[in-house]
Design a protein around this motif. Sequence first.
Motif, mmCIF file in Angstrom:
data_model
loop_
_atom_site.group_PDB
_atom_site.id
_atom_site.type_symbol
_atom_site.label_atom_id
_atom_site.label_comp_id
_atom_site.label_asym_id
_atom_site.label_seq_id
_atom_site.Cartn_x
_atom_site.Cartn_y
_atom_site.Cartn_z
ATOM 1 N N LEU A 60 0.825 -1.212 0.000
ATOM 2 C CA LEU A 60 0.000 0.000 0.000
ATOM 3 C C LEU A 60 0.857 1.259 0.000
ATOM 4 O O LEU A 60 0.592 2.201 -0.746
ATOM 5 N N ALA A 61 1.890 1.280 0.840
ATOM 6 C CA ALA A 61 2.746 2.466 0.939
ATOM 7 C C ALA A 61 3.434 2.766 -0.385
ATOM 8 O O ALA A 61 3.518 3.935 -0.797
ATOM 9 N N THR A 66 3.844 6.330 -4.796
ATOM 10 C CA THR A 66 4.052 6.456 -6.238
ATOM 11 C C THR A 66 3.068 7.436 -6.864
ATOM 12 O O THR A 66 3.437 8.238 -7.721
ATOM 13 N N TYR A 67 1.835 7.397 -6.429
ATOM 14 C CA TYR A 67 0.793 8.234 -7.032
ATOM 15 C C TYR A 67 0.406 9.445 -6.177
ATOM 16 O O TYR A 67 -0.526 10.173 -6.529
ATOM 17 N N GLY A 68 1.126 9.674 -5.071
ATOM 18 C CA GLY A 68 0.864 10.838 -4.224
ATOM 19 C C GLY A 68 -0.562 10.884 -3.699
ATOM 20 O O GLY A 68 -1.192 11.942 -3.702
ATOM 21 N N ALA A 98 -4.953 12.052 0.643
ATOM 22 C CA ALA A 98 -4.197 13.313 0.748
ATOM 23 C C ALA A 98 -5.081 14.470 1.208
ATOM 24 O O ALA A 98 -4.657 15.294 2.020
ATOM 25 N N ALA A 99 -6.306 14.535 0.727
ATOM 26 C CA ALA A 99 -7.207 15.636 1.080
ATOM 27 C C ALA A 99 -7.610 15.608 2.552
ATOM 28 O O ALA A 99 -8.030 16.626 3.098
ATOM 29 N N ASP A 177 -13.038 2.598 -4.977
ATOM 30 C CA ASP A 177 -12.970 4.053 -5.156
ATOM 31 C C ASP A 177 -12.125 4.731 -4.080
ATOM 32 O O ASP A 177 -11.866 5.928 -4.146
ATOM 33 N N VAL A 178 -11.673 3.969 -3.090
ATOM 34 C CA VAL A 178 -10.819 4.519 -2.035
ATOM 35 C C VAL A 178 -9.374 4.611 -2.519
ATOM 36 O O VAL A 178 -8.691 5.609 -2.290
ATOM 37 N N LEU A 179 -8.910 3.570 -3.182
ATOM 38 C CA LEU A 179 -7.555 3.523 -3.761
ATOM 39 C C LEU A 179 -7.666 2.964 -5.177
ATOM 40 O O LEU A 179 -7.274 1.820 -5.431
#
Length: 190
Positions: A60-61, A66-68, A98-99, A177-179
């Motif tokens: 996951l990390a 990778t995609y911020g 991120a948000a 839709d979460v990741l």
Amino acid sequence: MKKTSAYITRMATPALMTADELLSLNLQDKRTELVRGQLIVREPAGFRHGVVAMELAARLATFVKTYGLGVVVAAETGFKLSSNPDTVRAPDVGFISAARVPSPMPRGYANIAPDLAVEVLSPDDRAGEVLAKVSDWLSAGSRLVWVIDPDRRMARVYRADGSESLVVADATLDGEDVLPGFTCRVEDLV
């Protein structure tokens, strides 16, 4: 006589603990959570549990970095899910978009639920306790909860809309839709 009975009853009821008190508590070699003000103390997780949690956290990390997309937190990171009485839960792995990452990052518990909370079952986990934890995550705002069962080589997926599904060993966990775009075969974790 009534005063004595009432006094005894009050004394038998443990005092509720707050999230701040939990944060300052120092119980060596124990896992702790706070559930509606009640302290829950458990033994450290076993070796296999740690390997499965770390494998998923690493995957996951890497994807998230990778995609911020936000941050991934390690096992035993506490989240304050409710107040008065306080509930502090700690997933085995968590993701916050991120948000929603608190800024500045709190030194104590974040007052949010992770977007994704992952629980890796240990041999001593009881089904009712795990389901209560899933309910706490979803009620507090987690959008997706994965419960990984290394012994049965499967995972259960719980969603904020109330739906759930079973993912067997040769099937794939999906970030939905979460990741979006994250996938991982269960058998690669267990």
